[in-house]
Design a protein around this motif. Structure first.
Motif, PDB file in Angstrom:
ATOM      1  N   HIS A  76       0.856  -1.188   0.000  1.00 38.08           N
ATOM      2  CA  HIS A  76       0.000   0.000   0.000  1.00 38.08           C
ATOM      3  C   HIS A  76       0.890   1.235   0.000  1.00 38.08           C
ATOM      4  O   HIS A  76       2.014   1.200   0.514  1.00 38.08           O
ATOM      5  N   GLU A  83      -9.833   7.048   3.085  1.00 38.09           N
ATOM      6  CA  GLU A  83      -9.795   5.633   2.734  1.00 38.09           C
ATOM      7  C   GLU A  83      -8.357   5.133   2.630  1.00 38.09           C
ATOM      8  O   GLU A  83      -8.049   4.019   3.066  1.00 38.09           O
ATOM      9  N   GLU A  84      -7.475   5.930   2.047  1.00 34.52           N
ATOM     10  CA  GLU A  84      -6.065   5.531   1.947  1.00 34.52           C
ATOM     11  C   GLU A  84      -5.456   5.330   3.331  1.00 34.52           C
ATOM     12  O   GLU A  84      -4.720   4.361   3.563  1.00 34.52           O
ATOM     13  N   GLU A  85      -5.764   6.248   4.243  1.00 34.19           N
ATOM     14  CA  GLU A  85      -5.206   6.126   5.593  1.00 34.19           C
ATOM     15  C   GLU A  85      -5.792   4.906   6.320  1.00 34.19           C
ATOM     16  O   GLU A  85      -5.068   4.190   7.015  1.00 34.19           O
ATOM     17  N   LYS A  86      -7.079   4.663   6.156  1.00 31.07           N
ATOM     18  CA  LYS A  86      -7.706   3.527   6.823  1.00 31.07           C
ATOM     19  C   LYS A  86      -7.096   2.206   6.362  1.00 31.07           C
ATOM     20  O   LYS A  86      -6.871   1.297   7.166  1.00 31.07           O
ATOM     21  N   ILE A  87      -6.811   2.104   5.071  1.00 35.23           N
ATOM     22  CA  ILE A  87      -6.176   0.883   4.551  1.00 35.23           C
ATOM     23  C   ILE A  87      -4.787   0.715   5.155  1.00 35.23           C
ATOM     24  O   ILE A  87      -4.407  -0.382   5.593  1.00 35.23           O
ATOM     25  N   MET A  88      -4.016   1.805   5.190  1.00 36.83           N
ATOM     26  CA  MET A  88      -2.666   1.736   5.760  1.00 36.83           C
ATOM     27  C   MET A  88      -2.715   1.327   7.228  1.00 36.83           C
ATOM     28  O   MET A  88      -1.948   0.454   7.670  1.00 36.83           O
ATOM     29  N   ALA A 114      -5.025  -0.376   8.752  1.00 35.30           N
ATOM     30  CA  ALA A 114      -5.455  -1.772   8.870  1.00 35.30           C
ATOM     31  C   ALA A 114      -4.300  -2.722   8.557  1.00 35.30           C
ATOM     32  O   ALA A 114      -4.092  -3.715   9.266  1.00 35.30           O
ATOM     33  N   LEU A 115      -3.527  -2.423   7.511  1.00 38.81           N
ATOM     34  CA  LEU A 115      -2.394  -3.272   7.152  1.00 38.81           C
ATOM     35  C   LEU A 115      -1.327  -3.263   8.243  1.00 38.81           C
ATOM     36  O   LEU A 115      -0.736  -4.303   8.565  1.00 38.81           O
ATOM     37  N   GLU A 120      -2.631  -5.317  11.214  1.00 35.90           N
ATOM     38  CA  GLU A 120      -2.522  -6.757  10.943  1.00 35.90           C
ATOM     39  C   GLU A 120      -1.098  -7.259  11.162  1.00 35.90           C
ATOM     40  O   GLU A 120      -0.890  -8.447  11.455  1.00 35.90           O
TER      41      GLU A 120
END
Length: 579
Positions: free
Chosen positions: A503, A523-528, A530-531, A534
């Motif tokens: 990402h 959305e970009e920050e939320k994905i980062m 979440a990754l 994890e």
């Protein structure tokens, strides 16, 4: 500024002509129930708007309506546009994208931090950019820093007397601070004191930054010129500041979501007058603002049983009064800038329509677009261009101790108990490689970071306090891969694993800011996040982790342009190494 005064003489004469019936208002808001901020009452009347200004409030109707949009407000409640008094408008978003997004939920005036512009732009370009921001349909004000909040090479030159005073004298600047270097002030730094005196002479505010301070320290700083503070974390903290005569800004942010505790504390301390209380989200990262900005805080306050009138004043009139701006903001009254929120209910602070500088930015819940292009590159915010590479020779880690994360932003030293000479670290512990590199490639500092994650292999960021490059990871090849991709996209935040990019968040404005609209950036920050979560990142805000790794206004140990720095002892423990 293109002109010294908010309105030219010619414009002021036109405003009077509207009242005399010689000109038509631009907008007439009929049959309005609106909050009168100083009477602290809901009143009824008609509101005349001419271009960007309220030219009349009262019982009269205009004689001319030929060029006027007439809006019947009988079923709505009108309150002043919300004022965010403490904005860090560079948290991946930029001042334009943040103000546009915030306006959709009623926040239309902003007092912004200048730190990133101060550090990244020469003064002429920065001031030219302020002119561009003033063309936006939002009210943009600024504060000027007196210190860098880190140990920076050449800080005395960057924060010279001439540079600071030029900012302080600027018409768009209403405040000096926030003063993270107040310990230096108490130790006798007379240049800081001189700048504070200059701010006072110009009728401007000085904002403190006083987490955990005793009442004695608060009193000393009040004597030296500090007017307010936003670092209260308990009701007792609020009381200590109020009793010494400071204005208190209640904070609810991505790293300090304190408002529920603060509201309970106000009740416990018997604080029932809120005239010296403001509200801020204090530079929260994008995803925190998914439901809006000050409207979210206002809903929490009203739901706690505080009067809506008091709540709306905290988000408008009180802030305008603090900054000596009530002649322009914080009221629906004659002469003020036409920043008005239209509510469906008194208890619901999220507006259905918003006027900002007399222009609809939201109408009947629909966004109204305006041409808002900022010529970023003309003003010095160009894509990051690095003419150097990170090699395995750079990735040498031989420190006896590293930096351990206590939470998102507090770090302490720890003794390294693994062999850091391998190319890849095992996933059964939470120690990672950490490197800070000069953005010009001249120096580096390397150590270990404990607590960031046990599974992030490569992570690179050009987003940092000073704009220098941060590398974190378990794998040296993946750290190099992340750096190379970050370099390729002109700056940004990149996560890699086994040679693949998982990402990225491109930051084409000097490697620090995104050009994208807030919803896409959220959305970009939320994905980062979440990754990273994890892969073992256990805290709430990795963006603030990146920002504050260098910040010496927080304990206990930091990685800076001068090297690894002990905040409490004010000592460089290990200096940077020339590459």
């Amino acid at each position: 500024m293109e002109q010294r005064y908010r309105w030219k003489n010619k414009q002021l004469r036109e405003h009077v002509q509207v009242l005399d019936g010689e000109r038509s208002p631009t907008i007439l808001l009929k049959n309005a129930t609106y909050l009168h901020s100083t009477l602290k009452k809901w009143v009824q009347g008609h509101i005349w708007v001419y271009e960007d200004r309220i030219v009349y409030t009262g019982d009269r109707l205009p004689e001319q309506l030929g060029e006027c949009e007439v809006v019947d407000c009988a079923s709505q409640y009108l309150v002043p546009g919300y004022i965010e008094p403490h904005v860090h408008p560079f948290q991946l978003y930029n001042p334009q994208s943040f103000s546009k997004y915030a306006s959709q939920t009623g926040t239309t005036a902003f007092v912004n931090d200048n730190l990133m512009m101060f550090l990244q732009l020469e003064k002429k370009k920065a001031f030219s950019l302020l002119k561009e921001f003033n063309k936006l349909p939002y009210s943009m004000y600024w504060w000027t820093r007196f210190d860098s909040q880190t140990e920076m090479a050449g800080e005395a030159t960057t924060f010279s007397n001439g540079e600071v005073k030029s900012w302080l004298e600027h018409d768009s600047v209403v405040q000096g601070g926030e003063l993270t270097a107040w310990p230096r002030l108490l130790e006798g730094d007379d240049l800081l004191l001189h700048w504070m005196q200059e701010a006072k002479r110009m009728g401007k505010i000085v904002e403190g930054h006083l987490p955990g301070s005793s009442d004695k320290t608060i009193a000393k700083l009040k004597l030296l010129g500090i007017d307010g503070d936003h670092e209260a974390m308990t009701g007792e903290d609020v009381y200590k500041r109020l009793i010494q005569g400071l204005t208190v800004t209640l904070r609810h942010s991505s790293i300090r979501p304190d408002l529920p505790v603060l509201l309970d504390g106000l009740k416990e301390k018997g604080i029932e007058n809120f005239d010296s209380i403001l509200l801020t989200t204090d530079g929260s990262t994008p995803a925190f603002h998914e439901e809006g900005v000050l409207n979210v805080l206002l809903k929490m306050i009203i739901d706690k049983g505080i009067s809506p009138i008091e709540a709306y004043n905290m988000a408008s009139y009180n802030a305008a009064n603090y900054y000596n701006l009530t002649h322009l903001h914080g009221m629906i009254a004659t002469g003020r800038v036409a920043n008005i929120n239209f509510l469906s209910r008194k208890e619901d602070p999220t507006p259905v329509s918003v006027l900002s500088k007399g222009k609809w930015v939201l109408k009947d819940t629909m966004t109204v677009e305006h041409d808002q292009e900022i010529p970023w590159e003309e003003h010095g915010f160009t894509p990051l261009s690095l003419d150097w590479d990170v090699t395995y020779d750079d990735l040498q880690f031989s420190m006896p101790f590293g930096i351990e994360m206590v939470n998102d932003v507090i770090t302490k030293p720890y003794s390294i108990n693994i062999n850091p000479s391998t190319d890849e670290l095992a996933p059964d512990h939470d120690q990672s490689f950490l490197m800070l590199l000069d953005r010009k490639g001249k120096w580096r500092i390397s150590t270990m970071l404990k607590g960031f994650s046990n599974g992030v292999k490569g992570f690179a960021s050009s987003y940092s306090n000073t704009g220098d490059i941060i590398l974190i990871g378990k794998s040296k090849p993946d750290m190099i891969a992340a750096f190379n991709r970050m370099k390729e996209i002109g700056g940004g935040i990149v996560l890699t694993e086994n040679g693949e990019v998982l990402h990225e968040i491109p930051l084409p404005l000097s490697g620090l800011l995104s050009k994208k609209e807030m919803p896409e950036l959220i959305e970009e920050e939320k994905i980062m996040k979440a990754l990273l979560s994890e892969r073992g990142y256990k805290f709430a805000d990795p963006i603030y982790t990146l920002l504050f790794l260098q910040s010496t206004h927080l304990p206990y140990i930091r990685v800076t342009q001068k090297g690894i720095y002990d905040v409490m002892k004010k000592t460089v423990l290990f200096p940077t190494i020339m590459r």
